[in-house]
Design an enzyme around this catalytic site. Structure first.
Site, short mmCIF file in Angstrom:
data_model
loop_
_atom_site.label_atom_id
_atom_site.label_comp_id
_atom_site.label_asym_id
_atom_site.label_seq_id
_atom_site.Cartn_x
_atom_site.Cartn_y
_atom_site.Cartn_z
CE LYS A 114 -4.25 -2.09 1.46
NZ LYS A 114 -3.75 -3.49 1.43
C1 LIG Z 1 -4.27 -4.60 0.64
C2 LIG Z 1 -3.42 -5.82 0.47
C3 LIG Z 1 -3.73 -6.82 -0.49
C4 LIG Z 1 -4.96 -6.75 -1.37
O1 LIG Z 1 -4.85 -5.78 -2.37
P1 LIG Z 1 -6.18 -5.24 -3.11
O2 LIG Z 1 -5.72 -4.10 -3.93
O3 LIG Z 1 -7.12 -4.82 -2.01
O4 LIG Z 1 -6.71 -6.36 -3.92
C5 LIG Z 1 -2.87 -7.90 -0.60
N1 LIG Z 1 -1.78 -8.03 0.20
C6 LIG Z 1 -1.45 -7.09 1.12
C7 LIG Z 1 -0.25 -7.31 1.98
C8 LIG Z 1 -2.25 -5.96 1.28
O5 LIG Z 1 -1.93 -5.05 2.23
#
Ligand SMILES: *Cc1c(COP(=O)(O)O)cnc(C)c1O
Length: 499
Positions: A114
């Protein structure tokens, strides 16, 4: 000029800064670009010869119509720096085995993917606010179950014209996540625990967000609420960059020839990350299959296989918590695209989802889904055995989310025999989930103390813990506040200096 429309009303046309500062369209729809920029062979050559910052600027410039090239470059160069990211290449590829690469998206300040978007979004928002509401301070409210809150705090910390307030459920986040948040640095940040669960925090934030008296009070003080959640276009567009960039890296390192088709595997929750890969494909990157990996919450697996989206199912708490989701908001953007921009159809589907928890797409969309996507899932025991086997066979330690993707990729290889070169999105550092990772490899006989866990994992993987994690234990706790869920307004006003 590149403008944005709403998935639920395609008469709407706004520029990028409006789409980013509003976050969501008034009709409840999501903002999508009116057309997709196309990367020519020559464009791709130029990108291949550039570094990450230059690639990001070039790509974002095509999407952010009312940003000047200088503004885009300015945002990008503040986000993807060596101060915030551990590696020069920002999102490096790691060869797991011949032709299979992990795209490491976790070298940012919070060790999860993120950061790739949340390091950039605050700068995009800051510029957007200057264009749409000059002189106003954007107040970001976040309810978090752990990861997003910390990534947003790091992204907004000390960004001019912004304040950020994060609420987390007192007993609903991991000890590491809590430590990350309560030690947060920065002069425009505040963090509060709330007595309740994540839903209480989320509902409370939504209530404050839509309360017109509170809004007025803020306006009187030159402030306006804004949001950093994952449906904001400003969070999606930075994610397109690393798929294009990693394709360029494969060319640059002689792993593929320009134009060679690859597959992409993404551990998926809210469908943002994999949607970005789909957009990269639409821009001309030769991606064959987009492989959607889910955990036991396999609503997307079923949807991509059958065309039926049904959220009426048990919710499982898993060891890959960032994928524990039953409503994948960003899917709406994909459906809009695959329905040839049929906003009425999208309204129907979304109405049906909110009234019955279910919808079924038409045959044309089903056909496109199976053309572009392949889907699979694995439960916690599959996730654990993949962490262990990747450690034993490839000598690398992966986190549970990445392990779900590796597991599903193995299923794909077995079922289809497709040996195209493949990029697997690796979304978190194993250090962020040290306990689960160690347990998967060594069994139950592991330390209970966080610091000791990190040390143990370092020994096992012959690596040093990222300094973002190692240094946490020595940082002073800055935020000790706990409030009841009906005290959020008071807490917010006091953090903002309004009384
Ligand atoms: C948020 C997240 C995901 C999922 O990603 P999306 O864009 O919501 O599909 C997968 N792995 C981690 C570690 C995340 O923080």
């Amino acid at each position: 000029m590149m403008n944005y429309t709403s998935t639920r009303n395609n008469q709407i046309s706004v520029n990028a800064s409006v789409a980013i500062s509003r976050g969501i369209s008034e009709d409840g729809g999501l903002f999508v670009p009116e057309n997709m920029p196309w990367l020519s062979y020559n464009d791709l050559n130029i990108l291949t010869d550039s570094d990450y910052t230059a690639r990001a600027s070039d790509i974002l410039d095509r999407f952010l119509g009312d940003f000047s090239t200088g503004e885009v470059l300015d945002c990008v160069s503040q986000a993807y720096t060596r101060e915030h990211f551990e590696t020069e290449s920002i999102a490096p590829l790691y060869e797991l085995e011949s032709g299979v690469y992990l795209l490491e998206l976790w070298h940012g300040p919070t060790c999860a993917f993120k950061d790739m978007a949340l390091q950039l979004l605050p700068h995009l928002l800051s510029v957007s606010m200057k264009k749409t509401a000059p002189e106003k301070t954007a107040v970001i409210l976040v309810a978090t179950s752990g990861d997003t809150g910390k990534a947003a705090l790091e992204g907004f910390r000390d960004v001019p014209g912004t304040r950020i307030l994060v609420f987390y459920p007192e007993d609903g986040v991991s000890p590491m996540q809590k430590l990350q948040m309560v030690t947060q640095e920065g002069n425009n940040v505040a963090v509060n625990a709330i007595r309740g669960n994540f839903d209480d925090a989320q509902t409370g934030v939504k209530k404050v967000f839509t309360d017109s008296a509170i809004k007025q009070e803020l306006a009187d003080h030159g402030m306006v609420f804004s949001s950093a959640n994952s449906i904001n276009w400003g969070r999606l567009v930075p994610q397109i960059v690393y798929y294009i960039s990693s394709y360029c890296d494969l060319i640059k390192n002689g792993r593929i020839s320009a134009g060679e088709q690859i597959n992409v595997v993404v551990p998926t929750g809210n469908f943002g990350n994999i949607l970005a890969a789909y957009y990269a494909k639409k821009m001309g990157i030769p991606i064959g299959k987009l492989i959607c990996a889910s955990n036991a919450n396999n609503v997307l697996t079923e949807f991509l296989q059958t065309g039926v989206y049904n959220r009426n199912r048990p919710f499982y708490t898993t060891i890959s918590p960032s994928m524990d989701i039953l409503i994948s908001s960003n899917l709406e953007r994909l459906l809009y695209d695959l329905s040839a921009c049929d906003d009425a159809k999208i309204r129907d589907y979304m109405d049906s989802l909110s009234s019955t928890g279910r919808y079924e797409v038409d045959d044309t969309i089903k056909k496109s889904l199976s053309e572009h996507f392949w889907a699979g899932f694995c439960d916690d025991s599959g996730t654990r055995s993949t962490i262990r086997s990747v450690y034993e066979n490839n000598s690398v330690v992966i986190d549970p989310h990445t392990a779900v993707a590796v597991n599903v990729y193995q299923q794909y290889r077995e079922k289809t025999g497709d040996t195209s070169k493949t990029i697997i999105a690796s979304t978190a550092s194993a250090y962020k989930f040290a306990g689960e990772v160690l347990r998967s490899i060594k069994g139950e006989n592991i330390p209970s103390d966080q610091r000791a866990l990190i040390g143990e994992l370092a020994k096992l993987s012959f690596s040093n813990p990222p300094k973002q994690i190692a240094s946490l234990f020595d940082k002073p706790v800055r935020f000790k506040g706990v409030c009841n869920k009906d005290e959020m307004k008071k807490t917010i006003f006091s953090a903002l200096g309004i009384n």
